[in-house]
Each structure stands twice: as structure tokens, then as C-alpha cells.
Enzyme design. Sequence first.
Site, mmCIF file in Angstrom:
data_model
loop_
_atom_site.group_PDB
_atom_site.id
_atom_site.type_symbol
_atom_site.label_atom_id
_atom_site.label_comp_id
_atom_site.label_asym_id
_atom_site.label_seq_id
_atom_site.Cartn_x
_atom_site.Cartn_y
_atom_site.Cartn_z
ATOM 1 N N ASP A 122 -3.063 7.153 -4.900
ATOM 2 C CA ASP A 122 -3.021 5.679 -5.386
ATOM 3 C C ASP A 122 -2.973 5.494 -6.948
ATOM 4 O O ASP A 122 -3.731 4.907 -6.808
ATOM 5 C CB ASP A 122 -3.804 4.873 -4.393
ATOM 6 C CG ASP A 122 -3.184 3.116 -3.656
ATOM 7 O OD1 ASP A 122 -2.034 3.876 -3.647
ATOM 8 O OD2 ASP A 122 -3.833 2.881 -3.956
ATOM 9 N N LYS B 133 -17.860 -4.214 -4.639
ATOM 10 C CA LYS B 133 -16.423 -4.300 -3.812
ATOM 11 C C LYS B 133 -17.089 -3.722 -2.383
ATOM 12 O O LYS B 133 -18.140 -3.000 -1.255
ATOM 13 C CB LYS B 133 -15.773 -2.823 -3.863
ATOM 14 C CG LYS B 133 -13.940 -2.985 -2.971
ATOM 15 C CD LYS B 133 -13.636 -2.004 -3.369
ATOM 16 C CE LYS B 133 -13.985 -0.651 -3.328
ATOM 17 N NZ LYS B 133 -12.721 0.317 -4.106
ATOM 18 N N ILE C 259 -13.199 -11.698 -8.511
ATOM 19 C CA ILE C 259 -12.326 -11.439 -9.394
ATOM 20 C C ILE C 259 -10.914 -10.076 -8.657
ATOM 21 O O ILE C 259 -10.375 -9.850 -9.353
ATOM 22 C CB ILE C 259 -12.964 -10.568 -10.699
ATOM 23 C CG1 ILE C 259 -13.589 -9.607 -9.589
ATOM 24 C CG2 ILE C 259 -14.203 -11.352 -11.029
ATOM 25 C CD1 ILE C 259 -14.279 -8.837 -10.762
ATOM 26 N N GLY C 260 -11.436 -10.244 -7.297
ATOM 27 C CA GLY C 260 -10.244 -9.123 -7.087
ATOM 28 C C GLY C 260 -10.503 -9.548 -5.354
ATOM 29 O O GLY C 260 -11.134 -9.410 -4.797
ATOM 30 N N VAL C 261 -9.245 -8.751 -4.776
ATOM 31 C CA VAL C 261 -8.928 -8.641 -3.457
ATOM 32 C C VAL C 261 -8.239 -7.222 -3.480
ATOM 33 O O VAL C 261 -7.195 -7.580 -3.397
ATOM 34 C CB VAL C 261 -8.511 -9.832 -2.486
ATOM 35 C CG1 VAL C 261 -8.136 -9.333 -1.193
ATOM 36 C CG2 VAL C 261 -9.252 -10.914 -2.872
ATOM 37 N N GLY C 262 -8.673 -6.689 -2.427
ATOM 38 C CA GLY C 262 -7.962 -5.308 -2.153
ATOM 39 C C GLY C 262 -7.597 -4.908 -0.575
ATOM 40 O O GLY C 262 -8.312 -5.622 0.328
ATOM 41 N N GLY C 263 -7.492 -3.486 -0.134
ATOM 42 C CA GLY C 263 -7.491 -3.587 1.756
ATOM 43 C C GLY C 263 -8.499 -3.053 2.057
ATOM 44 O O GLY C 263 -8.695 -3.702 3.058
ATOM 45 N N PHE C 264 -9.554 -2.830 0.645
ATOM 46 C CA PHE C 264 -10.766 -2.067 1.686
ATOM 47 C C PHE C 264 -11.702 -3.272 2.030
ATOM 48 O O PHE C 264 -12.664 -4.022 2.772
ATOM 49 C CB PHE C 264 -11.488 -1.767 0.756
ATOM 50 C CG PHE C 264 -13.495 -1.217 0.480
ATOM 51 C CD1 PHE C 264 -13.359 -0.284 1.729
ATOM 52 C CD2 PHE C 264 -14.776 -1.793 0.979
ATOM 53 C CE1 PHE C 264 -14.691 0.235 1.799
ATOM 54 C CE2 PHE C 264 -15.194 -1.746 0.453
ATOM 55 C CZ PHE C 264 -15.585 -0.594 1.577
ATOM 56 N N VAL D 122 -13.748 -8.242 -4.261
ATOM 57 C CA VAL D 122 -13.998 -8.248 -5.601
ATOM 58 C C VAL D 122 -15.133 -8.816 -5.487
ATOM 59 O O VAL D 122 -14.241 -9.726 -6.651
ATOM 60 C CB VAL D 122 -13.519 -6.584 -6.523
ATOM 61 C CG1 VAL D 122 -14.424 -6.352 -6.922
ATOM 62 C CG2 VAL D 122 -12.715 -5.575 -5.264
#
Length: 866
Positions: free
Chosen positions: A648, A552, A530-535, A538
Site C-alpha cells: 500500500d 491510531k 490529525i488524520g483519518v484512514g480506513g482503520f 489518528v
Amino acid sequence: MHSNSCCVLFLVCIYIVFNVIHAQPVPGPTKILLSCGNQKGGNDADGRKWEPDSKYLVNADKSVESKAETQDSSLPSDVPYMTARIFNAETSYKFSVNGSSRIFLRLHFYPSPYPNLNISNSYFSVKAGGVTLLNNFSAATTALALSQAYIIKEYTLAPSDLNDLSLTFKPSDKYSSSFAFVNGIEVIETPEMFDDNTGMVGFAGGDSSVTVEATKASMETMYRLNVGGQFIPPTNDSAGLMRSWYDDTAYIFGASSGVTNKANTTIRVGGLAVILAPLDVYSTARTMGPDPNINKNYNLTWVFEVDANFTYLVRFHFCDYLYQKVNQRVFEIFINNQTASDTLDVIALAEGANQPMSKDFAVHVNGKQDNNEIWVALHPNVGVKPEFYDAMMNGLEIFKLGDGKANLAGPNPELSDLMRKQQEHNNKKFAEGKSYTSAIIGGAAGGAAAFGIAAAIIFVSQNRKRRHPGNHSMSSWLPLHGHSQTSSTTISGRSHGSTAISSDAASNCRYFSLAEIKQATKNFDESNVIGVGGFGKVYKGVIDGDTKVAIKRSNPSSEQGVNEFQTEIEMLSQLRHRHLVSLIGFCEEGNEMALIYDYMGKGTLREHLYNKNKVTLSWKQRLEICIGAAKGLHYLHTGAKYTIIHRDVKTTNILVDDKWVAKVSDFGLSKTGPNMNQGHVSTVVKGSFGYLDPEYFRRQQLTEKSDVYSFGVVLFEVLCARPALNPSLPKEQVSLADHAMRCQRNGTLEEIIDPHLKGKVKPECLKKFAETAEKCLSDHGTDRPSMGDVLWNIECMLQLESDSSGSQHSRVPSGSNEGSVQNMDHISLMAMHRNTLSLGSEHDVTEQSEDNPDDIFSQIVSQKGR
């Protein structure tokens, strides 16, 4: 006759050839920029072109090209930092230069994890010609100690008789598996900028006959400050030498910092002055202030940490644009408590007002009694009776001079016990087969993390602890997990991993096995992303049969986000608030790290602002979401046990649940805030471009007002429904903050608001909303409102909108007198509510106001904090 004609023709030919030869362009000064380990080169964020380094290598077979496994958010650009040249044996570059010219040499290091290499094993030396620049140098240790992601070392090499410059990298023989590396190299020819003889200070009797022949000395740039002014980026260097000039505030000693001012006349810059410093340096100054009685009783003082047992050249930049005559302002200069000049009259030395000049002094810093500082102080000369008792300075540079052995190398900075334990822990994990080295890298000031500012962070913390011996709070500016009691914790009989999670944090959230996580996400099925981040990615998941969660997961191929992983657990495990995303638990097993949160069914705020697949938010919904996010941030700043700075804040970190309740998320970059007596913490610059507080970027001093700035960008994003940065737009519109502020000042803001809102927002509400966002984006943090004030303003806006929509009730908090909110004073409203926000409470009383729309106002806590 024929012979005469031939002679004439011959002379004509010679003349033509001579003029053709002289018509050829004269080669300009050498300017070489190498992106090391990069086969294609490329442009950096400033548009400068960097070329591949391979053609300058003498023995390329002893090196390999490599690419960094992680990209810190503080890097100013991919080029030159994301690629590196790795040296396993002594290797050299060779450059053709004009031997009679002085050479600017800059070395760029990004000690990130590289494939199959433990960056903490990298120790090496660097020599340029016959000068030792670095010896037994560890970029990883230096970055960790200085809380910087990348390091820039700058040198000015003395002229020589050779037209070739040899730059040699050699891994240390003291450590097995050691290697050398470099990410970028700059070689720039520059005119001579130093005098033949520079007087020494610090000798008994003030013997100024002892001099340093600076023209023959190679130097390392230690500090370069725009005194009384703001940060000047390399692109604004008038001489094309790409120098950075930093704000001097962090180096001022004591409470008396004088006053700053800016020239309102034309500065006469020409000749060598253009090369010495940009016009912006001479256009601002710091003076002692207007009160002569105060000025006579204090020194305007700066303190700098340096390496002991070296001689330093201290360069002062002056330009007096406030006075016009000789003997109007005369002052003394002291360096390390020794008189460098007792009657300095800028107008007399410069032979006029508005005329730039520089003055150099040399001082030796010995190693006795741990002496590793340079103190610079100014004081009015009372004896000559000038018209004004004052002192001033425009700029300051400090250069380290090579010793008698042509050595400029100083020791690596010493690590604290916590840092050393963390590094040993990382090395142990690497030896066990994990690329577990990214935790040794702190984030940084983004494009501003160069030599001088980096050292300031260490110095400021040490200096303040020296002045306040009972205050140990400065030691807390490590990642929160650095304070852990133990490196592993056992819960319910299960050992869960190797990260340094404190027992308190572990006991406040649930541990999940990897098997449970895989079951919840159907083995990390891509359909659940459902999402993509720097970590990392997700995933949507289900635990305990029917409980929806967001998981995550870190990238399993690297250790990116180790600091963020531990910080998030340490932080969120102790925080419970309706407007903060709740951390349910974590998993750390094998090569996997995962964080498990409450599922936020409506996704991110950004998705609803300019994602056509989502519901378009009404103005009232937008205000309510802003209020929820502001409540969460206000609680972090004033309601928790310690001030917490998010660092952030952006629309992707504001999530909305199924009931449209907004919650602040992603605490991986968060810091426990400064001691209230200090007001800020000197720390690495981290955050997201477009939302980054420019004052924090310039000064590396983090306060809760940095979050306020970011929230101001969010407010304009909510109003205009466009990203904070949009490179596809014309240059003046790329940054939403800049564009919106320009429109606000020009009275044209309505032209750029979301078309869905036009005609649907009450003019008074729009005006107040824009003014609030504008105040949040003030250049100086002290001019910005607190999050409590921002929250109050947005709640008033919602009240305005609710009144205009014909609501039957006034939305005044229950128990208050009848009437509109605008007629209530702030103090009365604060007194109406109890402060029930406390660390670790499951809920605060703001829950009631969400359930009851009539109780829309938040629980206001003390604006003074703790």
C-alpha cells in the site's frame, strides 16, 4: 361500386394496422441486474445500471434489507456489494424470461459483517427452477479459504418450457440462527452456445460414441481463460454478456510454459464466434515455441482444481493466425491423460486461417483417490509429419454440468487448521457480544476476483507444495497473526485482550491500557485528530509526560481492521529502521483497538505536495524525501529477515518528521514475501486505486515489483503535485499514471509538472527522474527496476542537483576517490559499504548518511536477497 370502395378501404386499414403492429419495437433479450437490499439501485464502476430487487420478490416479508458494516478495498464498486438481502426463511425471486433461451445467472456475495449477524453462521441453499446451484453453502468459509473478499458464482441455465425463472434462497436447517443472503443478481438471456452432442473422453478404448447432450444441461462456469493474453474485463465482452477472461499463467504446470504471441492480421470474427468469445481472445495465443526438438519432448500443460464426481465440459478456443495452410501445424489434445483429439488441425477445421473456432469435449472427474483435478495437455502430432512440430491454444473454458439429480452444488472448501482456529476464535468473540467477524474475510482482486481465479489460489499453492514437498512456505500467506503461538499474552501481569498476538511481537512493543490512551488523547478529543484512514482516526497524544505520539484508533462500532491491527503489530514489532515509522506499542481492551507510533511532526508527503496550508517543498527536499522512502522500502525487500512487500505504497503512507526525515508507514496490508524460488505469492488483491500494480491486479500474484509500481506513481505525484486519481479531470487525465506515461512518451511531460518546479530542475535530472518513474510503471514486473536500483537513481539525481547548485563538496561517499558519482560503477559503490541491515536492529548505518549530507548514498544490500 360503393361496396367495392368499402372493401378497398377495409383492406387499406388492415394493411396499415398490420404495418403499425410490425413497426413496434421487438423486445430485446432479458437483461436484469439487481442490487439486492438497495431501495434506490445505482450504477456500478463500469456504468451498468442496477435496479432494486424488491419488485421481483415473491414473499418479501421473509427477508430484510441490510448494509455491510465494512467496505473492503478490493470491492470494484459499492453497487451491488455494499447492500444485501438477508433471508431468514425460504424466499424466492421470480423473473419473466424467454423459456426457450439459455440464461446467464450470476450471484454476487460479499460476506462482510452485517448488523447483528454473525456472517460465519450463514449456510444456505440456492435453486434456480429445478436445479440446485448451492447447497449448505457458506460464503464466509469460501471467502476465507480462497482469500477473496467477494465471490461471484456464474451459471448458464438450460432452456425450459417455462417463461418464469424462480430463484429460491433457503437457510440451512442444520445450523441454528442460520440465514441466507445475496448482494447482487444478474439474469441475462443468451443464444444457445453449446452443441447437441459433446463427445466424452476418458473411457477405455477411447470410445467417442459416449456423448453429453449439452444443449439440455445447466452448467456452472469454473474457469474462463484468455490463453496467452491478458485479463479481459467484462466491459470488453463483444457479446454483451459481461464475461471476465483471465490470464492462464497461474494454471500452467511445470517450467515449460511455451511462448505467447499476438495477431498482426485481421481476425475474421462473425456469426456465433462473436458470442463464443471476444476478439481479444482469438487475437492472442500460447504456442510451444520455435524449436521442434524441444517441442517433441514435452507437453504444454494446464491443471485445474474442480469438484469431484461431476462431468465437465472443456471448451477450447482456436484461431491460427500464424500459418496459412492445412497440415502446417497438427497436434494432439489430452484431458486427464486420455486422448481427446489426436489430429487437430485448426486451419482444416476452421476452413481457413484467421478464422475463430471452438471445440468441446466432456470429461468425468470421479472421486477416487482424492482426484479433483482436470489436466489439459497439448503435444505435436509427429506421425502425420506436419510442417511445424507445434501446438497452440487461444482460450479455454471449463463448465461443470449438473448431475443426474439436477445438482450443481459442490462442497465448501476445506479450511486449514490455522484458518479454522481463527474462525472459531471469531465465533467465540461474536457470542460474547462483539461483532468480531471481519477477520474471516480476506481482501481481493479487486475487480478481478471471480470464480476461476479464486480457485486458482488454492490450487497453485497445493500444486507447488506437491511438486516441492520440502517447501512449506506457501502456508504463510495467511495474515501474519495467524502464526501466533497464543491467543492472549500477559505482560507485566496485565492481560491484554483477545487478539492472536504472538509472544515475540508482544515482547517487542509496549502494552498501553485504555485509560493511558484516553489520558494521552484527552479522552479522544476531536481537536487532537490529525488524520483519518480506513482503520480509523489518528490522534495526536502525549505519553510519559512529554513524549509526543500518534495514536491510531480503530472504529469502536465494528471490527474493521482486525487483520490489519494484528499484522501491523507482528510486522513492525520486529522492524527497526530509520526510514520506517516506529511502533511504540498497542492497546486492545474492551471494544477498543489502538496502535501507538512515533509522532511525525510534518505529516504526510501528500499534504506538502498539494495542500496550500503546508510548506511547498523544493525539488531538493522532494528528492531527499523520495530517497528516504526508497531506503525504507529497499530495506523491507532485501534487508529484513524475510522479504516484506508493503502492498500500500502511496503519498499518505510516507510521513515526514520534524527534521524532514521520510518514513514509510501503515503495514496493515503487508505480506512476508515469496520464497525466492517462486518469485511471487498468489494472494488477494489489496491496495489503493491509482497506485495498484495492474499485473498484480490481473494475476493475483504479488511480488516486490508491485511496490515498485506504486512507488513509480509516487514519483510522478511528487513531480506533478496532483493526486494519483482525480475524477474531476477529463477522462484521459483521471489516472496520473496513465496521463504521465502518455505525456512522457509524447515528450510533453514538462507541461504537467508542478508549476513551482518549472525552471528549477536541471534538465538532466528531470530526464532521469521521469525515466526512472516510467520504468517503475512498466506493464510487466520483470521489466521494472528493483527498489535498490530506484534508490541508486534518485541519489544520482540529488548528486546532479547538488553539483549544479555550486556545492563545494562532491557528495561522494567518504573514503571514495575524488570525482563525480556518475564516473563510479555500481559494484564499486556497493563494495564500499557494509551490509549492516538486519532484523530487529535499532538503527542501520544509513543514519550516518542522514546526519552528514556528504554521505548521501545509502547502504546497498545484496540485490539477490536471501
